[in-house]
Design a protein around this motif. Structure first.
Motif, PDB file in Angstrom:
ATOM      1  N   ARG A 265     -50.615 -20.868  67.847  1.00 36.06           N
ATOM      2  CA  ARG A 265     -49.349 -21.586  68.036  1.00 36.06           C
ATOM      3  C   ARG A 265     -48.136 -20.678  67.798  1.00 36.06           C
ATOM      4  NH1 ARG A 265     -49.699 -26.986  68.658  1.00 36.06           N
ATOM      5  NH2 ARG A 265     -51.766 -27.904  68.379  1.00 36.06           N
TER       6      ARG A 265
ATOM      7  N   PRO B 166     -47.136 -20.733  74.680  1.00 36.83           N
ATOM      8  CA  PRO B 166     -48.047 -21.860  74.900  1.00 36.83           C
ATOM      9  C   PRO B 166     -49.225 -21.544  75.828  1.00 36.83           C
ATOM     10  CG  PRO B 166     -45.776 -22.601  75.020  1.00 36.83           C
ATOM     11  CD  PRO B 166     -45.723 -21.110  74.921  1.00 36.83           C
ATOM     12  N   GLU B 167     -49.014 -20.659  76.836  1.00 33.20           N
ATOM     13  CA  GLU B 167     -50.115 -20.389  77.770  1.00 33.20           C
ATOM     14  C   GLU B 167     -51.303 -19.704  77.089  1.00 33.20           C
ATOM     15  OE1 GLU B 167     -46.941 -17.165  78.848  1.00 33.20           O
ATOM     16  OE2 GLU B 167     -47.003 -19.256  78.159  1.00 33.20           O
TER      17      GLU B 167
ATOM     18  N   ALA C 273     -53.214 -22.439  75.167  1.00 32.56           N
ATOM     19  CA  ALA C 273     -54.002 -23.216  76.137  1.00 32.56           C
ATOM     20  C   ALA C 273     -55.183 -22.401  76.660  1.00 32.56           C
ATOM     21  CB  ALA C 273     -53.107 -23.654  77.296  1.00 32.56           C
TER      22      ALA C 273
ATOM     23  N   THR D  31     -58.995 -23.700  76.280  1.00 31.26           N
ATOM     24  CA  THR D  31     -59.694 -24.009  77.529  1.00 31.26           C
ATOM     25  C   THR D  31     -61.012 -23.254  77.619  1.00 31.26           C
ATOM     26  OG1 THR D  31     -57.603 -24.427  78.673  1.00 31.26           O
ATOM     27  CG2 THR D  31     -59.521 -23.971  80.038  1.00 31.26           C
TER      28      THR D  31
ATOM     29  N   PHE E 165     -55.067 -30.952  70.799  1.00 33.96           N
ATOM     30  CA  PHE E 165     -54.853 -30.057  71.946  1.00 33.96           C
ATOM     31  C   PHE E 165     -54.848 -30.837  73.264  1.00 33.96           C
ATOM     32  CE2 PHE E 165     -57.096 -27.897  75.436  1.00 33.96           C
ATOM     33  CZ  PHE E 165     -56.129 -26.959  75.775  1.00 33.96           C
ATOM     34  N   CYS E 166     -55.827 -31.722  73.449  1.00 29.81           N
ATOM     35  CA  CYS E 166     -55.912 -32.506  74.688  1.00 29.81           C
ATOM     36  C   CYS E 166     -54.662 -33.346  74.909  1.00 29.81           C
ATOM     37  CB  CYS E 166     -57.151 -33.400  74.658  1.00 29.81           C
ATOM     38  SG  CYS E 166     -58.709 -32.510  74.759  1.00 29.81           S
TER      39      CYS E 166
ATOM     40  N   GLU F  17     -51.619 -32.821  73.654  1.00 37.36           N
ATOM     41  CA  GLU F  17     -50.452 -31.968  73.889  1.00 37.36           C
ATOM     42  C   GLU F  17     -50.424 -31.388  75.295  1.00 37.36           C
ATOM     43  OE1 GLU F  17     -49.645 -30.260  69.363  1.00 37.36           O
ATOM     44  OE2 GLU F  17     -50.662 -29.008  70.856  1.00 37.36           O
ATOM     45  N   HIS F  18     -51.598 -31.050  75.806  1.00 36.31           N
ATOM     46  CA  HIS F  18     -51.676 -30.369  77.100  1.00 36.31           C
ATOM     47  C   HIS F  18     -52.183 -31.284  78.220  1.00 36.31           C
ATOM     48  CE1 HIS F  18     -50.875 -26.236  75.610  1.00 36.31           C
ATOM     49  NE2 HIS F  18     -51.396 -26.713  74.480  1.00 36.31           N
ATOM     50  N   ASN F  19     -52.370 -32.562  77.909  1.00 35.94           N
ATOM     51  CA  ASN F  19     -52.890 -33.506  78.908  1.00 35.94           C
ATOM     52  C   ASN F  19     -54.145 -32.954  79.552  1.00 35.94           C
ATOM     53  OD1 ASN F  19     -52.896 -35.901  80.392  1.00 35.94           O
ATOM     54  ND2 ASN F  19     -51.722 -35.002  82.083  1.00 35.94           N
ATOM     55  N   TYR F  20     -55.055 -32.520  78.707  1.00 37.88           N
ATOM     56  CA  TYR F  20     -56.245 -31.794  79.153  1.00 37.88           C
ATOM     57  C   TYR F  20     -57.498 -32.628  78.953  1.00 37.88           C
ATOM     58  CZ  TYR F  20     -59.886 -28.192  79.272  1.00 37.88           C
ATOM     59  OH  TYR F  20     -61.001 -27.465  79.581  1.00 37.88           O
TER      60      TYR F  20
END
Length: 343
Positions: A302, A306-307, A310, A314, A332-333, A335-338
């Protein structure tokens, strides 16, 4: 024709060729993973895999040879094809018939393929009902050994072009237990996963196939100068130079153990290349069974852009999907809509 990533194209094979029993044609550059990917589908489906290279066949090889039987002319079919009555192939198990290098075949073979693909037979010889057909070939623009496919034959197939993308190669590489340094390298330089250019005379260039060879060479115990020469011979001069330049960056990477011990104070990586190297290397240390290490890694990530945060999560989730079920994974999911289903 639509161009798809290799994973998407293989998913289409499962739906169209296997479930709906419609023959497909996969087009793509050399070394793009078509043959290996379809072979993996056969393994996953517990299918009997039949690989026919039509460039090596004459029309009589498909139709069989004539012989006299009780005063009648009959054609004895080739034992290499799963026709009804051929005990070399099962009746109670899916058979995946792969017509590789279809557009490298001779004109006479094209003519026989008309009937094989449209009517599932050659003369009186019929394919077994449990056979599914997938054809493959390089594009005419790839300057391989290809012939222009007759339009009546093309109309018998459902066509899709397969592209090489770095994420698909990374997924496969890590799933095989490959060195994370290659994942970091292609996150940093994604275009180098495919440097094939039919207009240039280079004998070595980047493809899924050649980079997989490079990964095997890199993991070997051969002397470094021979390793450099071998990898250069696999992927090309510029590509190998960039890879070993990236290796030099990784050699200067901050100590990962120190990062996990002091996530709020450990030194940050210098530059984009180093940031990718650190984030991918840390992803390999993340596992659902060690929440303390995961929390430390997440805290450190952090502090980066941010990339990179992620990127690490990932890759870790692709290696171990249950990591997303942890408390940190859920954060994480959100925050990143993952989600893994979105991959």
């Amino acid at each position: 024709m639509i161009t798809l990533k290799i994973n998407e194209a293989l998913a289409m094979v499962r739906h169209v060729a296997i479930e709906l029993n419609e023959p497909m044609m996969l087009w793509g550059p050399p070394g793009g993973g078509k043959t290996e990917g379809v072979g993996q589908i056969a393994e996953d489906c517990n299918a009997f895999h039949v690989d026919i290279r039509l460039a090596q066949y004459d029309s009589v090889d498909l139709k069989g040879y004539p012989t006299d039987e009780d005063g009648h002319l009959v054609w004895r079919p080739a034992r290499t094809l799963p026709f009804v009555g051929n005990d070399a192939f099962p009746d109670d198990r899916l058979i995946l018939l792969v017509l590789d290098e279809l557009n490298s075949a001779r004109d006479a073979v094209f003519a026989v393929a008309y009937q094989l693909l449209q009517e599932r037979r050659v003369g009186e010889h019929r394919l077994k009902p449990n056979v599914r057909v997938v054809a493959m070939g390089n594009r005419e623009s790839d300057r391989g050994v290809t012939n222009r496919m007759p339009l009546p034959l093309a109309n018998r197939l459902i066509h899709v072009e397969v592209a090489m993308d770095h994420e698909s190669w990374i997924d496969h590489h890590l799933a095989q237990g490959g060195d994370p340094i290659f994942a970091a390298f292609f996150m940093y330089r994604p275009a180098l996963v495919c440097t094939f250019d039919p207009s240039k005379p280079a004998k070595a260039f980047g493809t899924y196939r050649s980079w997989s060879k490079a990964a095997k060479l890199y993991a070997s115990t051969m002397p470094h100068h021979l390793k450099v020469a071998a990898i250069t011979g696999a992927v090309g001069d510029g590509e190998a130079a960039e890879f070993f330049g990236f290796v030099d960056i990784v050699d200067k990477m901050p100590d990962l153990d120190d990062i996990i011990k002091r996530p709020k104070k450990a030194a940050l990586p210098d530059g984009v290349g180093m940031s990718y190297a650190v984030s991918v290397s840390l992803s390999a240390r993340m596992n659902a069974g060690n929440e303390g290490a995961m929390e430390a890694i997440d805290t450190y990530l952090r502090r980066l852009a941010p990339e990179f945060h992620a990127c690490a999560w990932t890759l870790a989730a692709r290696k171990e999907p249950r990591i997303l079920a942890t408390q940190l994974g859920a954060v994480f999911c959100k925050e990143h809509n993952y989600s893994m289903t979105a991959e």
